[in-house]
Design an enzyme around this catalytic site. Structure first.
Site, PDB file in Angstrom:
ATOM      1  N   ASP A   1     -56.590 -10.498 -22.507  1.00 50.95           N
ATOM      2  CA  ASP A   1     -57.289 -11.445 -23.396  1.00 50.95           C
ATOM      3  C   ASP A   1     -57.549 -10.728 -24.726  1.00 50.95           C
ATOM      4  O   ASP A   1     -57.357  -9.512 -24.844  1.00 50.95           O
ATOM      5  CB  ASP A   1     -58.616 -11.902 -22.758  1.00 50.95           C
ATOM      6  N   SER A   2     -58.032 -11.502 -25.685  1.00 48.79           N
ATOM      7  CA  SER A   2     -58.389 -10.908 -26.981  1.00 48.79           C
ATOM      8  C   SER A   2     -59.668 -10.081 -26.869  1.00 48.79           C
ATOM      9  O   SER A   2     -59.978  -9.301 -27.757  1.00 48.79           O
ATOM     10  CB  SER A   2     -58.625 -12.023 -27.999  1.00 48.79           C
TER      11      SER A   2
ATOM     12  N   TYR B   1     -58.772 -14.002 -31.803  1.00 51.71           N
ATOM     13  CA  TYR B   1     -57.448 -14.612 -31.980  1.00 51.71           C
ATOM     14  C   TYR B   1     -57.567 -15.971 -32.683  1.00 51.71           C
ATOM     15  O   TYR B   1     -56.656 -16.383 -33.384  1.00 51.71           O
ATOM     16  CB  TYR B   1     -56.773 -14.823 -30.618  1.00 51.71           C
ATOM     17  N   GLY B   2     -58.690 -16.659 -32.430  1.00 52.55           N
ATOM     18  CA  GLY B   2     -58.869 -17.998 -33.010  1.00 52.55           C
ATOM     19  C   GLY B   2     -58.847 -18.007 -34.530  1.00 52.55           C
ATOM     20  O   GLY B   2     -58.671 -19.056 -35.143  1.00 52.55           O
TER      21      GLY B   2
ATOM     22  N   CYS C   1     -56.177 -16.227 -21.892  1.00 56.22           N
ATOM     23  CA  CYS C   1     -56.598 -16.613 -23.239  1.00 56.22           C
ATOM     24  C   CYS C   1     -55.858 -17.883 -23.623  1.00 56.22           C
ATOM     25  O   CYS C   1     -54.620 -17.890 -23.664  1.00 56.22           O
ATOM     26  CB  CYS C   1     -56.245 -15.480 -24.207  1.00 56.22           C
ATOM     27  N   ASN C   2     -56.607 -18.956 -23.884  1.00 61.83           N
ATOM     28  CA  ASN C   2     -55.980 -20.217 -24.287  1.00 61.83           C
ATOM     29  C   ASN C   2     -55.320 -20.106 -25.651  1.00 61.83           C
ATOM     30  O   ASN C   2     -54.250 -20.654 -25.881  1.00 61.83           O
ATOM     31  CB  ASN C   2     -57.030 -21.327 -24.374  1.00 61.83           C
ATOM     32  N   THR C   3     -55.984 -19.397 -26.561  1.00 56.05           N
ATOM     33  CA  THR C   3     -55.491 -19.312 -27.941  1.00 56.05           C
ATOM     34  C   THR C   3     -54.105 -18.665 -27.966  1.00 56.05           C
ATOM     35  O   THR C   3     -53.240 -19.045 -28.750  1.00 56.05           O
ATOM     36  CB  THR C   3     -56.486 -18.501 -28.799  1.00 56.05           C
TER      37      THR C   3
ATOM     38  N   CYS D   1     -61.590 -22.154 -23.718  1.00 56.72           N
ATOM     39  CA  CYS D   1     -61.572 -20.766 -24.197  1.00 56.72           C
ATOM     40  C   CYS D   1     -62.234 -19.967 -23.088  1.00 56.72           C
ATOM     41  O   CYS D   1     -63.317 -20.349 -22.607  1.00 56.72           O
ATOM     42  CB  CYS D   1     -62.356 -20.632 -25.495  1.00 56.72           C
TER      43      CYS D   1
ATOM     44  N   HIS E   1     -63.797 -17.348 -23.038  1.00 53.75           N
ATOM     45  CA  HIS E   1     -65.112 -16.769 -23.346  1.00 53.75           C
ATOM     46  C   HIS E   1     -66.267 -17.690 -22.960  1.00 53.75           C
ATOM     47  O   HIS E   1     -67.370 -17.231 -22.700  1.00 53.75           O
ATOM     48  CB  HIS E   1     -65.227 -16.473 -24.845  1.00 53.75           C
TER      49      HIS E   1
HETATM   50  N1  DGL Z   1     -60.646 -16.030 -25.017  1.00 55.18           N
HETATM   51  C1  DGL Z   1     -59.796 -16.657 -25.948  1.00 55.18           C
HETATM   52  C2  DGL Z   1     -59.343 -18.048 -25.487  1.00 55.18           C
HETATM   53  O1  DGL Z   1     -59.334 -18.362 -24.301  1.00 55.18           O
HETATM   54  C3  DGL Z   1     -60.083 -16.703 -27.418  1.00 55.18           C
HETATM   55  C4  DGL Z   1     -61.128 -16.001 -28.166  1.00 55.18           C
HETATM   56  C5  DGL Z   1     -60.621 -15.548 -29.518  1.00 55.18           C
HETATM   57  O2  DGL Z   1     -60.091 -14.435 -29.555  1.00 55.18           O
HETATM   58  O3  DGL Z   1     -60.744 -16.297 -30.493  1.00 55.18           O
HETATM   59  O4  DGL Z   1     -58.955 -18.852 -26.277  1.00 55.18           O
END
Ligand code: DGL
Length: 263
Positions: free
Chosen positions: A11-12, A43-44, A75-77, A192, A194
């Site tokens: 993940d990020s 990452y967003g 990580c979705n992003t 996300c 997080h």
């Molecule tokens: N945990 C990440 C997600 O599922 C994104 C957080 C990020 O780095 O902006 O999208």
């Protein structure tokens, strides 16, 4: 006795721990390598090409260094962009994390669902396609949050995060005329990884009760299906920050690793 598999979870930052936690429950025997690309967090806030150019070679280096049996992009992003690139580049099973729009729309009673993700995730073509394929007649509101992932990182790291700051990110998810509106939002997709770190506070700060949809248990089931039968022993765990910062989070991290202290 079979050797425990190595599962690399990426993940990020610390959000992927919410996915790791479920995978560890499903496969307590595995060896875990958790990688937080915190040098590039969040990452967003990055463009699509930048994320692909960052993640695809980095995951290649991690595969080379740790020889995992399976990689989870928690990580979705990133997953809404990189999965096909990863599968083209490397020959091992990958499991991604994408907004759980289908189960959310299937279970909503009011037919009004919100998808709370990073600004990147809600802009993606991939996410729009999930809505057009799986909304099943529901009205879907996309909410891109600029700050919630950073607030979740801060909270897990023991910093004080104000309720008002969380509530402000959450407010646009709640569509309708209050708790008595029969057409109000009743389901929110946590798009996300997080955000489940803040679930208790999200629940407390919500203007009315909703179902929160976290895809982590489904991801864990997919990982278990791909890996086949479990080995009998519990293996170890490692935690890697790409920034190389030393982590002083051992107490906060061990529950996510099923009680293991990550090296
Ligand atoms: N945990 C990440 C997600 O599922 C994104 C957080 C990020 O780095 O902006 O999208």
């Amino acid at each position: 006795m079979s050797t425990p598999p190595t599962i690399l979870v990426f993940d990020s930052g610390l959000g992927g721990l919410t996915v790791l936690r479920e995978i560890v429950r499903a496969r307590p025997d595995a060896h875990y390598v958790y990688v937080a690309d915190d040098a590039f967090f969040p990452y967003g806030h990055h463009g699509e090409d930048e994320i692909i150019a960052r993640v695809v070679p980095l995951v290649g280096e991690l595969i080379e260094a740790h020889a995992p049996d399976l990689v989870v992009i928690a990580c979705n992003t990133a997953s809404t962009l990189v999965m096909s690139h990863l599968r083209d580049a490397y020959r091992l099973p990958f499991v991604g994390t994408v907004p759980a729009i289908k189960p959310a729309c299937a279970s909503s009673k009011t037919r009004r669902v919100s998808v709370l993700g990073t600004r990147g995730t809600v802009k993606r073509e991939y996410t729009r396609k999930l809505i057009s394929d799986f909304a099943q007649g529901c009205e879907v509101t996309l909410v891109g949050s600029g700050e919630l992932a950073s607030l979740a990182e801060a909270a897990l790291s023991g910093q004080k995060v104000r309720d008002e700051d969380i509530a402000a990110e959450l407010a646009p998810c709640f569509v309708g005329d209050g708790a008595n509106d029969p057409a109000r939002t009743d389901t929110i997709v946590l798009a996300c990884t997080h955000y489940p770190l803040l679930l208790e506070r999200l629940t407390r700060l919500a203007p009315w009760p909703v179902d929160w949809i976290d895809p982590a248990p489904a991801i864990a089931r997919r990982v278990a299906d791909l890996l086949g039968p479990a080995a009998s022993d519990q293996a170890g765990a490692e935690m890697i920050f790409t920034s190389k910062r030393p982590h002083a989070l051992a107490d906060a991290l061990t529950p996510f690793f099923g009680g293991r202290v990550p090296a």
